[in-house]
Motif scaffolding. Sequence first.
Motif, PDB file in Angstrom:
ATOM      1  N   ASP A 166       0.872  -1.254   0.159  1.00  0.00           N
ATOM      2  CA  ASP A 166       0.310   0.347  -0.225  1.00  0.00           C
ATOM      3  C   ASP A 166       0.784   0.976   0.085  1.00  0.00           C
ATOM      4  N   ASP A 204      -0.152   3.945   1.409  1.00  0.00           N
ATOM      5  CA  ASP A 204      -0.257   4.701   2.705  1.00  0.00           C
ATOM      6  C   ASP A 204       0.548   4.613   3.710  1.00  0.00           C
ATOM      7  N   GLN A 213       1.827   2.124   5.010  1.00  0.00           N
ATOM      8  CA  GLN A 213       1.031   0.993   6.366  1.00  0.00           C
ATOM      9  C   GLN A 213       1.546  -0.558   6.349  1.00  0.00           C
ATOM     10  N   ARG A 215       1.550  -2.152  12.061  1.00  0.00           N
ATOM     11  CA  ARG A 215       1.081  -1.876  11.308  1.00  0.00           C
ATOM     12  C   ARG A 215       0.748  -0.104  11.336  1.00  0.00           C
ATOM     13  N   ARG A 225      -2.708   4.547   8.322  1.00  0.00           N
ATOM     14  CA  ARG A 225      -2.383   6.488   7.591  1.00  0.00           C
ATOM     15  C   ARG A 225      -1.832   7.419   7.830  1.00  0.00           C
TER      16      ARG A 225
HETATM   17 MG    MG Z   1      -4.446   1.849   4.322  1.00  0.00          MG
END
Ligand code: MG
Length: 326
Positions: A96, A98, A100, A199, A202
């Motif tokens: 991803d 972002d 994350q 994680r 965002r």
């Molecule tokens: Mg995300």
Amino acid sequence: MELSIIVPVKDEEASVARFVDHVVPILEALDDPVASSFEIIFVDDGSGDDTLPRLADLHARDARVKAISLSRNFGKEGALAAGIEHSRGRAVIPIDVDLQDDPKAIPAMISKWREGADIVYGIRANREADSFSKRMTADLYYRTHNMISSEKIPMHAGDYRLMDRKVIDVLRSMPERNRFMRGLSTWAGFREEAVEFVRPDREEGESKYNYRRMWMLAMDGITSSSTLPLRVWSFLGAGIATLTLLYAAFIVVRTLIFGRDVPGYASLMVAVLFFGSIQLISLGVLGEYVGRILVETRRRPLYIVREGIGIDLDDPRVARSFDRRL
Ligand code: MG
Ligand code: UDP
């Protein structure tokens, strides 16, 4: 080409540059042939903002950054398919934009891959970044899925993973459109390893996954890897029919002994409504599968490419299965 990083992006003008600044140093610092031979392929999934011009700038600055632009929004799974099919790396990592999917896990993935793993999953060590209800529903989903399908998916593994070229070739040889990748790779029986990562939240913008989309993803996952929801109705029907027969015998005997029994509105109503809803549910499940059969039989491409930046869309070394050009 040793490694291809695949990044699906939808309306991410604020995140793409930061992503490159973050990931390139990590890759260059690797003590591995990957350090000098990698590509980052962004897949612009029908963004309405300035994502594509930003990607063109990034490519002008660093030719290892490439982009594919899709003709409209095909969803993350379609974008991932596009990226993977146009990649050339001996290993591929979807990630991803972002941050994350923590890029710091990439070195660990690569070393597990060098040790012989075909797939290295990124497993979320924490899910605090997600809301409580999202965590609960995700958990419930993983459990249900693994209970009813033979294609187990690892708990809390998303699309973030390293896949060897072998895996990509198998994926590509699969004729179905709905390639629920989390399940398909287990189906093939590859050597799997996992790497844990934390994680974070965002960094920029909003999550594009709401509950409706998550529900659709869950439905795709289950219907593509299990037929149990279809078959369970015959067992349920047989069970209920047996009970009904016993009850009917009981009523007949009771009527013969005690005479006719007129009251019974409530039990009648409950029975009618109960079986009515059971039938509707089973019809609905049937509909989920029939709808997917329809989608599969139409054999439409998974995505349509409008243009490539730094990518030769006609490269004969890249075998694409389901794409079309606009
Ligand atoms: Mg995300
Ligand atoms: N994304 C995409 N197409 C879509 C929706 C999302 O390519 O239709 C991309 C998005 O730009 C991001 C990744 O998929 O890189 C994950 O999206 P998001 O962060 O919104 O999902 P979440 O992390 O909440 O699951």
